[in-house]
Design a protein around this motif. Structure first.
Motif, PDB file in Angstrom:
ATOM      1  N   ASP A  62       1.577 -64.214  42.298  1.00 14.98           N
ATOM      2  CA  ASP A  62       1.447 -62.383  42.677  1.00 14.98           C
ATOM      3  C   ASP A  62       1.030 -62.229  44.031  1.00 14.98           C
ATOM      4  O   ASP A  62      -0.004 -61.799  44.390  1.00 14.98           O
ATOM      5  CB  ASP A  62       0.214 -62.646  41.635  1.00 14.98           C
ATOM      6  N   THR A  65      -0.757 -58.684  45.445  1.00 18.45           N
ATOM      7  CA  THR A  65      -1.128 -58.712  45.168  1.00 18.45           C
ATOM      8  C   THR A  65      -2.622 -59.033  44.826  1.00 18.45           C
ATOM      9  O   THR A  65      -4.045 -58.706  44.924  1.00 18.45           O
ATOM     10  CB  THR A  65      -1.627 -57.522  43.602  1.00 18.45           C
ATOM     11  N   THR A  66      -2.624 -60.828  45.425  1.00 20.73           N
ATOM     12  CA  THR A  66      -4.351 -62.097  45.333  1.00 20.73           C
ATOM     13  C   THR A  66      -3.112 -62.649  46.322  1.00 20.73           C
ATOM     14  O   THR A  66      -2.566 -62.818  47.311  1.00 20.73           O
ATOM     15  CB  THR A  66      -3.988 -62.314  44.078  1.00 20.73           C
ATOM     16  N   ILE A 116       0.103 -59.447  53.849  1.00 23.27           N
ATOM     17  CA  ILE A 116      -0.513 -60.435  52.184  1.00 23.27           C
ATOM     18  C   ILE A 116      -1.387 -61.275  52.965  1.00 23.27           C
ATOM     19  O   ILE A 116      -2.022 -61.169  53.995  1.00 23.27           O
ATOM     20  CB  ILE A 116       0.833 -61.210  51.553  1.00 23.27           C
TER      21      ILE A 116
END
Length: 165
Positions: A62, A65-66, A116
């Motif tokens: 992920d 998103t993380t 990210i």
């Protein structure tokens, strides 16, 4: 030529070659040699594999998103020698690389400049990939170096062999 597509193709190939080189080195080792280290402050091949796998699973699960440093990751535990068999080592190796290559295959050209986070620090996707290129190559080199030292004159070279004297 599409630079982004070429970058993704090239970097994927380089990671695959890094993986294969380390695997060819590990194939030459006996089970006990996978767990050997020269001293208490050094890592065995098995420990290096455990650490790389832990990093790959944390960073690339992920990842859009993380944060790349997942709350469930216990990095210090990656340096505890609790594996017993070559099969366990290779299962962790494949888990890490499969996680990584799955994530890498899901990156599109338009994603490369997206941001990210890793350890709460912002990185472009390119920067994150290059960070891991350095990290994985560093540890793959350690694996090869350990294996080459252990096998000594029985080492089967992974690249162009030296010319005979």
């Amino acid at each position: 030529m599409n630079i982004a597509a070429e970058y993704l193709k090239t970097v994927t190939q380089q990671f695959r070659e890094t993986k294969v080189a380390a695997e060819k080195a590990m194939e030459q080792l006996s089970e006990s040699e996978l767990f050997w280290s020269p001293n208490d402050e050094s890592n065995s091949v098995a420990i290096i594999v455990k650490h790389m796998s832990g990093n790959m699973v944390s960073r690339w699960t992920d990842f859009f998103t993380t944060d790349g440093e997942k709350p469930y990751r216990n990095r210090d535990d990656e340096f505890v020698g609790d594996m017993q068999t070559k099969e366990q080592v290779m299962e962790l190796w494949e888990l890490g690389w499969n996680t990584f290559f799955t994530a890498l295959s899901q990156i599109h050209e338009d994603d490369l400049l997206n941001t990210i986070t890793i350890r709460n620090e912002p990185h472009s996707v390119i920067e994150a990939i290059e960070r891991q290129m350095y990290h994985y190559s560093y540890h793959a080199g350690q694996i090869v170096y350990i294996a080459k030292n252990l096998k000594s004159s029985h080492w089967n070279t992974l690249t162009i062999p030296r010319k005979s004297k």
